[in-house]
Each structure stands twice: as C-alpha cells, then as structure tokens.
Design an enzyme around this catalytic site. Structure first.
Site, mmCIF file in Angstrom:
data_model
loop_
_atom_site.group_PDB
_atom_site.id
_atom_site.type_symbol
_atom_site.label_atom_id
_atom_site.label_comp_id
_atom_site.label_asym_id
_atom_site.label_seq_id
_atom_site.Cartn_x
_atom_site.Cartn_y
_atom_site.Cartn_z
ATOM 1 N N HIS A 26 63.169 92.718 -18.607
ATOM 2 C CA HIS A 26 62.966 92.635 -17.189
ATOM 3 C C HIS A 26 64.057 92.645 -16.196
ATOM 4 C CE1 HIS A 26 59.516 90.948 -19.229
ATOM 5 N NE2 HIS A 26 58.741 91.293 -18.030
ATOM 6 N N HIS A 66 61.173 85.441 -16.776
ATOM 7 C CA HIS A 66 61.417 86.860 -17.168
ATOM 8 C C HIS A 66 62.767 87.223 -16.919
ATOM 9 C CE1 HIS A 66 59.547 87.028 -13.278
ATOM 10 N NE2 HIS A 66 60.251 87.962 -13.040
ATOM 11 N N ASP A 155 58.339 85.605 -6.440
ATOM 12 C CA ASP A 155 57.139 85.412 -5.619
ATOM 13 C C ASP A 155 56.055 84.970 -6.393
ATOM 14 O OD1 ASP A 155 58.252 87.079 -3.039
ATOM 15 O OD2 ASP A 155 58.710 88.458 -4.602
ATOM 16 N N ASN A 185 62.362 89.118 -2.868
ATOM 17 C CA ASN A 185 62.383 90.499 -2.913
ATOM 18 C C ASN A 185 61.183 91.342 -2.287
ATOM 19 O OD1 ASN A 185 60.657 90.764 -5.001
ATOM 20 N ND2 ASN A 185 62.431 90.479 -6.460
ATOM 21 N N HIS A 260 60.920 96.003 -12.520
ATOM 22 C CA HIS A 260 60.552 94.810 -12.750
ATOM 23 C C HIS A 260 60.628 94.756 -14.376
ATOM 24 C CE1 HIS A 260 58.528 91.037 -13.385
ATOM 25 N NE2 HIS A 260 57.612 91.578 -14.243
ATOM 26 N N ARG A 357 39.665 53.337 -23.393
ATOM 27 C CA ARG A 357 40.570 53.175 -22.178
ATOM 28 C C ARG A 357 41.152 51.887 -21.653
ATOM 29 N NH1 ARG A 357 37.074 53.634 -16.643
ATOM 30 N NH2 ARG A 357 35.037 52.801 -17.349
ATOM 31 N N GLU A 411 46.881 67.781 -11.555
ATOM 32 C CA GLU A 411 46.710 67.593 -12.971
ATOM 33 C C GLU A 411 48.048 68.391 -13.641
ATOM 34 O OE1 GLU A 411 44.017 68.344 -11.493
ATOM 35 O OE2 GLU A 411 42.826 66.658 -11.390
ATOM 36 N N ASP A 469 27.829 61.527 -14.247
ATOM 37 C CA ASP A 469 28.763 62.556 -13.493
ATOM 38 C C ASP A 469 28.204 63.987 -14.180
ATOM 39 O OD1 ASP A 469 29.975 61.119 -11.576
ATOM 40 O OD2 ASP A 469 31.919 60.886 -12.488
ATOM 41 N N HIS A 473 31.694 67.226 -15.657
ATOM 42 C CA HIS A 473 32.681 66.135 -16.073
ATOM 43 C C HIS A 473 32.760 65.690 -17.723
ATOM 44 C CE1 HIS A 473 33.160 66.008 -11.818
ATOM 45 N NE2 HIS A 473 34.160 64.956 -11.832
#
Lengths: 686, 686
Positions: A26, A66, A155, A185, A260, A357, A411, A469, A473
C-alpha cells in the site's frame, strides 16, 4: 543539511521501492503521511531505538496499518534493529516486515494494526495506562511516568464504529497526552469519500471534548506547530487533521484511490524520483539523510536521563519504586499462588452453591489487594458481571489513581483499550460483559491472541441460563467461536473451585488472553470425593489435597467422578453449569448398573496441551460411548466425542423463559442424559 | 377525555405490572419513555394494527430493546393481535412477549433488538429502503412509497460504535424521514453516565449532518412539537433528545439505575399508583383510555386510502406497479433458475480458472438485471470483493434510484442496514467485505439468523490465500464461527460452478442469511467427469447434465470424484480452494493403488439437511479413514472426520507471504495430503 522534504522523501522511496520489490502493498498512505512522520519522529518522539522496551518511551501507533512501510522505513532510519535487508524482505515469509505491522515481529512496533480503527482505541489504552501510572507513582519533581502516545490514522479508522467508542471515552477522560494525526486525504478504497463520509469529523471530536487542529499535512512546519499546540493542551486529547494527498509524489496516481493498494510500478516510481528530485537508486539512502534521522544517540541520552530520574525516585520513594518496577517487570506478588490454593481448599470445604460470576468476584476480592497491576472494568454491567472487588477504586476523569474503569457500553473499545493497557506494561487488564456481547468485541479478542497479550475477559451470563432476557442475550455459538480463535484460552468453570483455578491459569499465562465464561445462576460446589486426582507435578511439588486438586483442574480436563466397579462403559464430558447435571446423570446410571465416568473439561486449550498420557487417561481411546453436554453449539464438541458419540447442546437459538424452564425445554435433564448414554452404551450413535 | 398523561400512564402500569408478574424485566426505560411513546403513536404513527405487514406503514424501531414492555403495551393498546393474556405471559416460554422484542414472534415488532445500537442502524436501513423505493417507484401525485421510520433509543445505543457508523452514513445520505428519539435520562446500568459518557451527542449528530432537537421528554406536547419540526426537515435525519427520568413515576427509584433492570416491587408500584393518580388494578385499562389509544379504525382507513392510491398507480403506471408489487411480494423473476442453470452449463464447459470472487461478479452481472430487488454494496472494498455488477447504479446522496450502496468502512452498520433493507421488504441485500472482517459484523449476522432474513454476505479473501497482507487479514476461525451461528448458511464454493449454485441457494432461501466465502486467488474449474451425480429430484424434474450437477451441488456435500476400482478406502472432504488439492492428491493416491473418494462440501448446512440416505451415500458410516482439508480452524471438521480421521487445516494464525508460499508452509500440499491419507488407510489416526 537535509531539508524536511528530503528526509520525508527517504521514507517515501523506501516505501515505494520495498512495495515494488514485494510486488504488493500500500504505497498511497506512506507517501501521503511521510511529512507527518518526519516531523513527529524528528521533532517530538522520545524513544530509544536500542531499547524498544524502555518503559518511558513515547508510544506510536499506526492505526492505518496498511501504511506499514512508513513505519518500517522510520524504524530503519531512526536506528532500530531493522536492516535494509529486512525492508527488502517486506511481506515475505517470516521476515521482520509483514504486510501489516505485527507487535512481536518487529522492534518498535507497539501494536498490531490493520483491522481499522482498533489502533486508535489501543492507543487510548496506552495513554490511559500512562495517565494511571503517572497518577499512582509520580511524585513532585519525580515524573517517572511521563510520555506521549501518538497515533496516525486514516479515513477508514474514523468511519469505523470503534473510533467513536474510543474517541468519546478518551474525550470524557481528558487524555491530554494522546495526540492523533489524521491522514485526511479524502480518499478511501472506493474513491473520493464525499458520497459516504461527509461528516465534520473535527466537530465530532470537539463534541467528544477533544482539542482539534487542521493543517496542511504536507507542510512539516505546519504539522510541527500543530503538534506543539496539541502538547500544550493537557486536559484534552488532540486530533490534528493533516490534509494530505494520497500517494503524494506519484506523478499520475497521487490523489486517487489507484495508489492505495498496489505497487506504483517502475515507471511511476521513476516519475516520482524526477518529481521529488530524488537522485538515489532504490534502497540507497545517503549518509547525510541517514544521519539526520538517526535517533540512537538522542535516545540513549533520553533513557539515561530517565534512569537517573528513576534512581532519584528509588531513593526518595523506595516502596513506591519497588512496586512500580515490579509492576512494569510483570513480577508476581509473593504468595499469590498459595493464597489461591488456600482459597480453593476453603471453597471446596465450604460447599454450598454460588453463581460462578459471584465466585469470580470473591476471587477478585482476594487478588485485587495482591496485584497492583490488576485493572478491572466493565462495559456498563459492573453489578451484573461482578468485576468490581471490594477495595477497587474508580478511575474518574478527576482521579486516575484507581484500578477500576467504567468503559460505558463500548465492548469493542474495551477490548482494544485492554490490549493497549497490556501492551503498555504495568497492567493486567480484565473487563466484563455478557458472553453474548463478545460478538461486539470479537476482533479485539482476536488481536489479543495474535499479540499474545494477557487480557482477561469476564464473560458472564454464559448460556440459556440467562433466562428471561431471551434469545438476543443467550450465547450459543460464542464458546465455540472463542475456542476456535487461535491463542485464546477459554475457561468455563463448573463451580467456585474451578473458577479459582481459571483465574490462576489466566494470570499465569502471560502470553495469552483468557475468556472466563461464567454463570448467571447458582451452581453447586461439586462433590470431589469420587474424583480421580492427577499425580503431583514433580518431585519438588507439595501434594496437599488442595494442591492436587488445583493441579488436576489446571489440566483443563480431568476425571471429576470415576465410574465405580470397573472401567467406564461411557464417558460424559461437560463444562460449566452442565457438569452437575452430568454427575447427577452418572449417579442415576450407576443405579442402573452402568459404569459412567464424568470428565469436567473447563478449558479445552489446557487439556489439549497436556501430554498424550494424561489425555488418554482422561479420555481412553477405546471408550467411544462418549457424551458431551454443554449449553452451547453442539458441533464443536465432535472434537472429543467423534462420530460414535453424542452431544447434548444447542441446535438453534435460545428462548425467553426462566432459566430452569429453558434447561428442561432444551433437553438438559437427567432423564435425557440417561437415555442418551444408555443408547450410546447399547452401541447406537445419534 | 383522557389526558396525555393518563394515556402514557396506561403504558407505564402495563409495563410495571407485567414486569412484576414476570419477576424480571426492565421497568426504567418504559416508564421514562411512556410520554414519548404516547405522543408518537397517538399523534404521528401511520399504521394498521389489523395488518402489521401493510407495505406503507410507518416503521418503529425500539433500539433499546430492553424497554420491550413499552412496545408490547403500545401494540396491545393500539389494537394489534396481542391480548392482556399475552402481556401477562411476558418473558414466559413461547409467549408472544419475550424479554426483548423479536421480529416474527410479535405482530408489530419490526426488528429484533436488545444488542444495543443495532436498532438505530437497522432503522437507517429501513429509512434507506423507503427512500430508494420512493425514488424508483413514486410518480407525481402518486407517492405509493411514503412513510417515516421512527426510532427510540437510549444512552447505551449512543455509546456503541455502530451508532456512529449508522449516524454518520444516515447524515451523509440525508435520510430526512428518519426520526430518532433519544431517551436522554443520563443513567446507564453503572449509574450517572457523566464519568463515562459526557460527549455532546447533539453536536456529534449535527457534525454528521443531522437536524437535532432538545426537549423535555416527559412533556408530550413538547415532544409533539419537536417531532413536527423534525418532519418538516426533509433533507436531514433528526435526533430528538428527550430529557427524561428513568423510572418516571416510581416514587423512590425514579432517576436511579436501580430501576433499570429489575421489577420495582409491589410497594414501589403502589407508590407509583398514588404518585401518578392511577386508580386501576393491575392489567385493568379503563375503556376510555383503551378507546383513546385504539388505532384500528384509523389504521384501516389509512390503508384503504393507500389502496386507492395504489389502484390509481396501477392504472397510471401498470409496468412500474407490477414490478413494485412483485418486489414487495418477494416474487422471483421468471426464468431465473433456468438462466443460472444455463450459466452453470456454460461455465463448466468453459473450464479454465477464476477466483470465485470474480465468478461471483459474473453471476451478479446475470442476476442484477433479473432481480430489481437486489441491492448490492460493500464496506469500501468494491473492487476487491467484486460486488458491483456491470449495470449496477450507485445510490448517492443526490440520487436514490440506484441499486448499489457505498457503506464506507462500516462493516457492522452494513450488516444492520442490510437487515433493515430486508425487513422493510422490496430488497434482497447483499454486501461485501473480506471474510476476516465478518468479525466486526458478527452480531448483525447473528441477528439476520435470528430474524430469518435473507441477507447475503459476499466474504472474499477467504483464507491464507490472502497472502502478503498477513495474519491480520487472514481468516482462520471465521468459517467455523459463522457455521456455528444458528440460522446462517455458509457456502465456500470450490470453483465458478459451485459459486453459481451458492448464489442460487442464497436467493432461494428466503428465510436465511447466507455467507459466501470466496477466494482471492484463481481456482480451476473442477473436472467433473469422475463425479458421482445425485438422482433427479423427482419425476417432474428434468435431468439435463447441468440440472443434475446443480442438484448435486445443492446438497451441500457431494461426491466430486469417485474412487475407481472399488469402494473407497478413504474419503477426503474439502471446501473451496482446497478441493482441487484434494483431487490432485486423490489422483496421486490412485497411482499408488489406493482408492480415494473426494467429497466437495461447499455448504455443510445444506448437507446436514439432506436425508440420511444421501448423507450416508456421500459419507458411508463404515469408511472412517476420512481427511478434511480446509485452510481454516481444524476443530470444527471433527464433525465429519471423527476421532479416527484427520484434518489438514490451520492450527494458529496465518502469516505474511505470497499465498502459494503460505499454502506450502502450512501443509496444504499434495505430498502432505498423500502422506496423511496413507496413514489413515494404514489405521493410524492423528
């Protein structure tokens, strides 16, 4: 003395020539950004090419990966361990110069980039790391942590959603030492961006709370002034729009998408030589230009100066200095393993039941005070994913001396920021969300694996156990997705005891990310009176029951309940919430005089890494009546049950109903398991 | 007459009571947004509860899907086929009222939401659909396509990256009939959002080119005025910040995160009754309030009026009307299948070699003119992914009468927008990016599967064949990830011929998304002289060689090359670029007098759906010497090769080098395949 343009042109021609030699690459972005790079590296970057790991170096992230040849050229010119030969091997097998920058392959490459937008977010993690360490360790006149984080991006990075997540959070946190230069650019692969990217990006970043600048990116002096102004703004990150021409210097292709992603061709490069007045043959950089770029001496001095500062710091703040250096070295705190073993013993003895958990939270309560490097956080699910331990301190825009981050509902950025924290050094990041939302962060998790970074994901609500849920989920394919991702370790512990080992394993694998899949619902602490322990690891090992248990679980797959009265006729392999079901079914089968072994397999990656003796002991080759049970996608489990076995798992999406109703509905019942194993023993596969 | 507040309170109490009865759910958002909903539905929404599929209805998307009870209450009150009993079964197994809104389960639910941010992007797809159809079909005085798309969303949606991708593109496209209402309550699950979400969101959206409004969201009249102003802005989408209190009406919990995700409790609900002056028992809505909400008559009249317009349109523009109605009905164009069969015959006869991404482009050249509903696009990789057929016409901010979209570098939004286009009706969306970047869009692909929408992903550069771009761009686990995702069909065609069938299969599966994994590099058109065709599908079927070939390939797994001289001793299963390798190896093995069958398995989902006779014919149960070859993660393939077989695949990340070098490096060679099969035949598994 070489002019700025000449120095920049050295980068341009190294890029053009290497890409031409490789036959792919590139050129557009390196040519456009060469002036930005020249200014940044020759006027601002504080780094030591001889020691790319110097803790207090400025970080540079090439988010538009790149443009790799730009970075390789700069690293070569400034004096990193990268030769002209390496540049000539651009994009060749096992070279130091792969198509996109890969951390670990090339000295000076701070992070792996290519998947757009993530570089910016990773840089946010690095800038955050700097600010947090500075808040914790710097003392009046002793700024041992004091560096900038610079980003180049295109971009494409700014179109990607993650640029929003990271930009918004960086603005909120006011990361003043983060300076991003946008290669503005106006061209992306499909052409002039106006029809698909017409937003006012500077206004967008101002809305995030960033300082912005808008300059001619081909004017090194203008870029210099803008960076200088940005450095003076200490309470806001800065975005500098550098208006450039893609492929600057290419006589016919500059300013168009055609330059490019392909070599320019010999003719165009010759044209560029004429246009830019570059008289040197390919890969030939005049000594004067090399010398102007060379940053070795300056770098050595900078590091030396900092070493002196560190010495002063060690004298003035011996305790802090010790902690700081241990953190940066990645040392483990003394006794951490014993602490976890003790906890394991206590947990096994206590019995009862607990959602994993919650077990994870209790483990964090123990680990948190031990590991100053642990930095937790969640994507706006703190209470649900149980990631905030009792003594954890919030990082806020007003106070960075903390160890708990509020990422917001972001996330993907959380994943990339955790990568940045880990890459920076001094941190063991862990972050929580629901397992289902690993989907949002998938690419960042993959990059953790590729970069071999210890990033720990606390992924709760790990099955249809989510319940009401509903299907949106309830993870189904996520466990398989993560297990298939190279370099990622996935633990799905069956109870509090296994959760302790999962955390231990995650911490000690310094070169691997780990995903902890944890339950929302309570799981009983498993009866291990019938389990078949592994041997002590070696002659030096103690072998208390707890140590042995730890060693067994650490293998990733072990005999939790041995068949009684002879060799097993069938093996049930299960993980997480399904292990207690497997045990209950095995007991029911025993009443029917069938001999069934239960293997708990919380971590297949660990199990696969065991020697063949262990693997065959746990899963003897000749026992083909094998059933895997996991409330996730079934296909992955064929790996262990083969064509003759069976899998009780999910063959479609979940549903909305209480979790227990769903487990029944989808066949996670003793009755169904018993029936299936009976069939297997009778020689009928599915 | 009932006041606005009373009408809104009906929604509030239905939500509170249903959540309380369910014992779980999210009251905060429905309570906060009830006034917004009351205004939107009673003053603006044009819809017909008796016919939720009416083409010209306004679309409503609840992007913060956890507020599902708000939507269910409104659908019940306005007269959709949803009873009080259904509300009482909120979050129960197989009810019409799951925890998050799921398209297909509940009349009036336009899209499945819950994974935050995607609702907004899906709504962008719907608004784009409206604008494209209007541009194509509307004529002076005959606006047969003329509706709004409304969105409700929360802070979480706006933090997610996809809100940026979708917002930026919607601004660029100037989707004036898209009106989004932001439940700006300043609270997310972790509490007051200021420490993690302090951006100026309205300024951000203005930077995207949106019109913005800022009102008291608890003031129905103010919301009404803002929506009215927004509707007058026809060249910009609108974002209305509705400042609300989460849990409005809950006496002690309003304004705090505590009311987000749990039932309020009987006491709090009683308190709300007092505070809001609501005198009615749970689930009891007074007739006057029901009547004020009832939209059945108005809806019937609206549709009737539109039916009259359509009749006029049919008279004035019979051809256009026919095309429009066929599109909206999802009819297939006459002869499309024959056209593809002819192409298949020609392609097989022509032989040669071609990258399957290019084959795909040639197929699109044929399909494009046939299917007015096909709308293509790419996430800024048009040339590389070959998605733009020769006659395709760009959609631009100036002209929406086209069929090719430039999504920019926004894979995730592309996925959600394609979902919106498909859900709207009148479109068969397909979109291209590299297979590796399916990671970015994973959650949108999952939602396509869950919603059973025909969205076609053109995922090129499907392996290490990517070559020099390296590990960051080389998919490994992505094929497995997509195959494990319920409802998704994955095709990885081996040559141009299979690519035709893949497209045919993708089109005819109206209820499934399809991922086409296509090669970057040339693949030879396979020799099918030794293939073992399937029988004609039925007595009415023709069985020209091309038809038979099509029928074989359509099964997803078929005998491409039969072993000669007796039953096969081994079977090689391969997909995509590895099929020709399998054939070459089988030929080499034949020279060694070993009988090897080659099965091409371009679509495992199709194969698994065949009857057992076909599956056992292709993969006879007793042949256990099976080798799978795919340049992707190996584990998934155990499904077909079991414990006794072998897999040649990827066991880690790719590398940067020319593609051919990589295939050699990673063992995709005739030599390695031959060696592996010989071992298998000798009875040695891996």
């Amino acid at each position: 003395m070489s002019t700025r343009k000449e120095l920049a042109n050295a980068v341009r021609f190294l890029a053009m020539d290497a890409i031409q030699k490789a036959g792919s690459g590139h050129p557009g972005a390196p040519l456009g950004m060469a002036d930005m790079a020249e200014t940044l590296w020759n006027d601002f970057m504080v780094h030591n090419p001889a020691n790319p790991g110097w803790w207090n170096r400025d970080r540079f992230v090439l988010s538009n990966g790149h443009a790799s040849m730009l970075l390789y050229a700069v690293l070569y010119l400034t004096g990193y361990d990268l030769t002209l030969e390496d540049l000539k091997k651009f994009r060749q097998l096992d070279s130091k110069t792969p198509g996109h920058p890969e951390h670990g392959l090339t000295p000076g490459v701070e992070t792996t980039t290519g998947p757009l937008g993530q570089g910016l977010a990773t840089a946010v993690g690095m800038a955050l790391a700097e600010k947090m360490l500075a808040a914790k360790y710097n003392r009046e006149g002793l700024p041992v942590v004091d560096h900038y984080t610079y980003v180049f991006m295109g971009d494409g990075c700014l179109m990607e959603g993650i640029s929003h997540e990271a930009g918004s959070l960086a603005g909120t946190l006011g990361l003043g030492k983060l300076i991003a230069l946008w290669d503005n650019n106006g061209i992306s692969i499909d052409g002039q961006v106006q029809p698909w990217f017409s937003e006012n990006t500077l206004a967008r970043f101002e809305a995030y709370g960033w300082h912005t600048e808008d300059v001619d990116g081909q004017d090194g002096e203008a870029v210099k002034k803008a960076i200088a102004r940005a450095r003076k703004i200490t309470d806001k990150p800065s975005l500098i729009s550098c208006r450039t021409a893609i492929g600057y210097g290419a006589p016919t292709k500059a300013g168009s998408a055609s330059c490019h992603g392909s070599p320019l061709g010999e003719e165009e490069i010759e044209g560029a030589r004429k246009l830019l007045g570059w008289k040197h043959p390919p890969f030939d950089i005049p000594a004067e230009i090399r010398s102007a770029w060379d940053a070795k001496l300056e770098g050595q001095q900078a590091e030396k100066k900092w070493n002196n500062l560190l010495k002063k710091y060690e004298q003035a703040e011996p305790q802090l200095a010790e902690e700081f250096e241990k953190r940066m070295n990645g040392d483990f705190p003394a006794g951490w393993r014993q602490t976890l073993t003790d906890l394991l013993e206590k947990t096994q003895a206590a019995g009862g039941q607990e959602a994993t958990r919650n077990s994870s939270k209790k483990i964090l309560d123990v680990l948190g005070p031990l590991f100053p490097a642990l930095v937790g956080g969640s994507a706006d699910l703190t209470g649900s994913v149980c990631t905030k331990w009792n003594g954890a301190k919030d990082v806020t825009p007003q106070d960075f001396d903390g160890n708990y981050l509020y990422y917001g509902v972001r996330e993907f950025a959380m994943g990339a920021i955790m990568n940045g924290l880990a890459l920076h050094g001094g941190f063991i990041p862990y972050g929580g969300t629901f397992l289902i939302f690993s989907d949002y962060a998938k690419s960042a998790i993959r990059l953790s694996g590729l970069m071999e970074q210890r990033v720990i994901w606390v992924l709760t609500h790990d099955s249809i156990g989510v319940g009401e849920d509903g299907a949106t989920h309830e993870p189904v394919e996520q466990l398989g997705m993560l297990r298939l991702t190279p370099g990622v370790r996935v633990w799905r512990p069956a109870d509090s005891v296994e959760t302790i080992v999962a955390w231990l394993d995650a911490l000690r694998h310094k070169d691997s990310p780990t995903c902890l899949a944890l339950s929302r619902q309570n799981l009983p602490v498993l009866d291990r009176t019938k389990y078949h322990p592994c041997e002590p690891e070696g002659p030096g090992e103690t072998c208390t029951p707890a140590e042995t248990m730890l060693a067994s679980i650490k293998t990733g797959g072990y005999i939790l309940r041995e068949a009684t009265g002879g060799d097993p006729q069938a093996i049930i392999i299960a993980t997480g919430s399904e292990v207690s079901l497997a045990v209950a079914a095995a007991e029911a089968l025993e009443e029917k005089k069938l001999r069934v072994r239960v293997v708990s397999m919380p971590c297949a990656e660990a199990f696969d890494a065991q020697d063949v003796a262990w693997r065959c002991k746990v899963l003897p080759t000749n026992v083909r009546a094998r059933l895997a049970i996991e409330a996730g996608a079934v296909d992955w489990w064929r790996k262990y049950v083969g064509l003759d076995g069976a899998v009780i798992g999910m063959r479609g999406f979940g549903k909305s109903a209480p979790g227990k109703v769903l487990f029944n509905h989808f066949g996670f019942t003793v009755e169904n398991v018993v029936k299936t194993v009976e069939k297997l023993i009778a020689g009928k596969s599915e």
